[in-house]
Design a protein around this motif. Structure first.
Motif, short mmCIF file in Angstrom:
data_model
loop_
_atom_site.label_atom_id
_atom_site.label_comp_id
_atom_site.label_asym_id
_atom_site.label_seq_id
_atom_site.Cartn_x
_atom_site.Cartn_y
_atom_site.Cartn_z
N SER A 162 44.04 10.42 45.81
CA SER A 162 45.01 10.72 44.75
C SER A 162 44.35 11.70 43.78
N ALA A 163 45.15 12.56 43.20
CA ALA A 163 44.59 13.59 42.33
C ALA A 163 45.18 13.47 40.93
N GLN A 164 44.37 13.87 39.96
CA GLN A 164 44.84 13.94 38.58
C GLN A 164 44.50 15.31 38.04
N ILE A 165 45.08 15.62 36.90
CA ILE A 165 44.75 16.89 36.27
C ILE A 165 44.46 16.64 34.81
N ARG A 166 43.42 17.28 34.31
CA ARG A 166 43.05 17.14 32.91
C ARG A 166 43.41 18.45 32.20
N ILE A 167 44.21 18.33 31.16
CA ILE A 167 44.71 19.53 30.47
C ILE A 167 44.28 19.52 29.01
N LYS A 168 43.78 20.66 28.56
CA LYS A 168 43.49 20.84 27.14
C LYS A 168 44.70 21.52 26.53
N LEU A 169 45.28 20.88 25.53
CA LEU A 169 46.54 21.35 24.95
C LEU A 169 46.39 21.58 23.45
N LYS A 170 47.09 22.59 22.96
CA LYS A 170 47.11 22.85 21.52
C LYS A 170 48.52 22.60 21.00
N ASN A 171 48.63 21.79 19.94
CA ASN A 171 49.93 21.53 19.33
C ASN A 171 50.33 22.75 18.51
N LEU A 172 51.46 23.38 18.89
CA LEU A 172 51.85 24.62 18.22
C LEU A 172 52.36 24.40 16.80
N ARG A 173 52.83 23.19 16.50
CA ARG A 173 53.32 22.95 15.15
C ARG A 173 52.21 22.55 14.19
N ARG A 174 51.24 21.80 14.71
CA ARG A 174 50.20 21.27 13.81
C ARG A 174 48.83 21.87 14.04
N HIS A 215 41.50 20.21 37.89
CA HIS A 215 41.91 19.13 38.78
C HIS A 215 40.77 18.14 38.93
N ILE A 216 41.12 16.87 38.98
CA ILE A 216 40.12 15.82 39.18
C ILE A 216 40.49 15.10 40.46
N LYS A 217 39.59 15.11 41.40
CA LYS A 217 39.85 14.38 42.67
C LYS A 217 39.46 12.92 42.45
N THR A 222 45.05 13.49 30.42
CA THR A 222 44.98 13.42 31.87
C THR A 222 46.34 12.99 32.42
N PHE A 223 46.81 13.66 33.45
CA PHE A 223 48.10 13.36 34.06
C PHE A 223 47.94 13.17 35.56
N GLN A 224 48.89 12.46 36.15
CA GLN A 224 48.95 12.39 37.61
C GLN A 224 49.35 13.76 38.14
N ALA A 225 48.90 14.04 39.36
CA ALA A 225 49.19 15.35 39.95
C ALA A 225 50.68 15.57 40.20
N THR A 226 51.47 14.51 40.15
CA THR A 226 52.91 14.65 40.39
C THR A 226 53.69 14.88 39.09
N ALA A 227 52.98 14.90 37.97
CA ALA A 227 53.66 15.04 36.67
C ALA A 227 54.43 16.36 36.57
N LYS A 228 55.52 16.31 35.78
CA LYS A 228 56.30 17.53 35.50
C LYS A 228 56.65 17.51 34.02
N TRP A 229 56.77 18.69 33.44
CA TRP A 229 57.12 18.79 32.02
C TRP A 229 58.17 19.87 31.85
N PRO A 230 59.04 19.72 30.85
CA PRO A 230 59.96 20.82 30.55
C PRO A 230 59.18 22.00 29.97
N ARG A 231 59.49 23.19 30.44
CA ARG A 231 58.87 24.37 29.87
C ARG A 231 59.64 24.78 28.61
N ALA A 232 58.91 24.99 27.52
CA ALA A 232 59.56 25.39 26.28
C ALA A 232 59.81 26.89 26.31
N ILE A 233 61.05 27.28 26.06
CA ILE A 233 61.39 28.71 26.04
C ILE A 233 61.23 29.21 24.62
N LEU A 234 60.20 30.02 24.42
CA LEU A 234 59.94 30.56 23.09
C LEU A 234 60.48 31.97 23.02
N ASP A 235 60.92 32.33 21.83
CA ASP A 235 61.52 33.64 21.62
C ASP A 235 60.65 34.38 20.61
#
Length: 195
Positions: free
Chosen positions: A44-56, A37-39, A63-76
């Protein structure tokens, strides 16, 4: 009970973030590696996320706003069996449905070194698309070649190299003989036990 086979996608908010969770972003699948989290000024707050692309496979920081939402991917994840290699193609079969599919050497990466015909792996899919195939945490492999142990050598700590059917060489206890099947930890490549 969903019409047209639609699944309602759960949404992930900042408070639901966990390491390892997979989210959908820009029509792609991203695994959360870490976040903080970044104050900001004026509360107002933001969040910095380290993400790995699963396909590549590449890693990015966003960096996203603290109010951001994302669909959760359902993996099988399901068990599959490695059948055979045909040039650059590696053929697998779903254990439950017997459906066959193949992946290329490029898609499999380093995994090609460890594949032995008939072994079971875990296949992760997203809406029937293969995201990855992983070795289980331990695999059973036959010892093809190793020096014989000596009857007088009772030092249990003593180790010797053994060549396994996958072509990999591991250090095994003296008592392991050619033709034995052993369990190997796929994360470390270390001998676990004789089967």
């Amino acid at each position: 009970s969903h019409r047209n086979g639609e699944r309602t996608t759960p949404m992930i908010s900042i408070s639901d973030l966990r390491r390892g969770i997979v989210i959908e972003l820009d029509d792609d699948l991203w695994q959360v590696l870490e976040f903080h989290h970044i104050k900001m000024a004026r509360g107002s707050a933001q969040i910095r996320i380290k993400l790995k692309n699963l396909r590549r496979g590449q890693t990015v920081e966003r960096t996203f706003q603290a109010t951001a939402k994302w669909p959760r991917a359902i993996l099988d994840t399901r068990p599959v069996q490695f059948l055979y290699q045909d040039g650059e193609d590696y053929h697998f079969m779903e254990n439950e449905t017997y459906d066959q599919f193949h992946l290329t050497a490029e898609q499999l990466g380093d995994l090609t070194d460890d594949l032995v015909e008939g072994m079971t792996l875990d296949r992760t899919t997203y809406q029937d698309e293969t995201i990855g195939v992983e070795l289980p945490i331990s695999v059973e492999l036959k010892v093809l070649e190793t020096e014989p142990g000596f009857a007088g050598d009772t030092q249990s700590a003593a180790k010797k190299p053994a060549t396994l059917e996958s072509g990999v060489v591991v250090q095994v206890p003296i008592f392991v003989e050619e033709g034995d099947t052993i369990k190997v930890d796929t994360r470390t490549g270390e001998y676990q036990t004789r089967v």
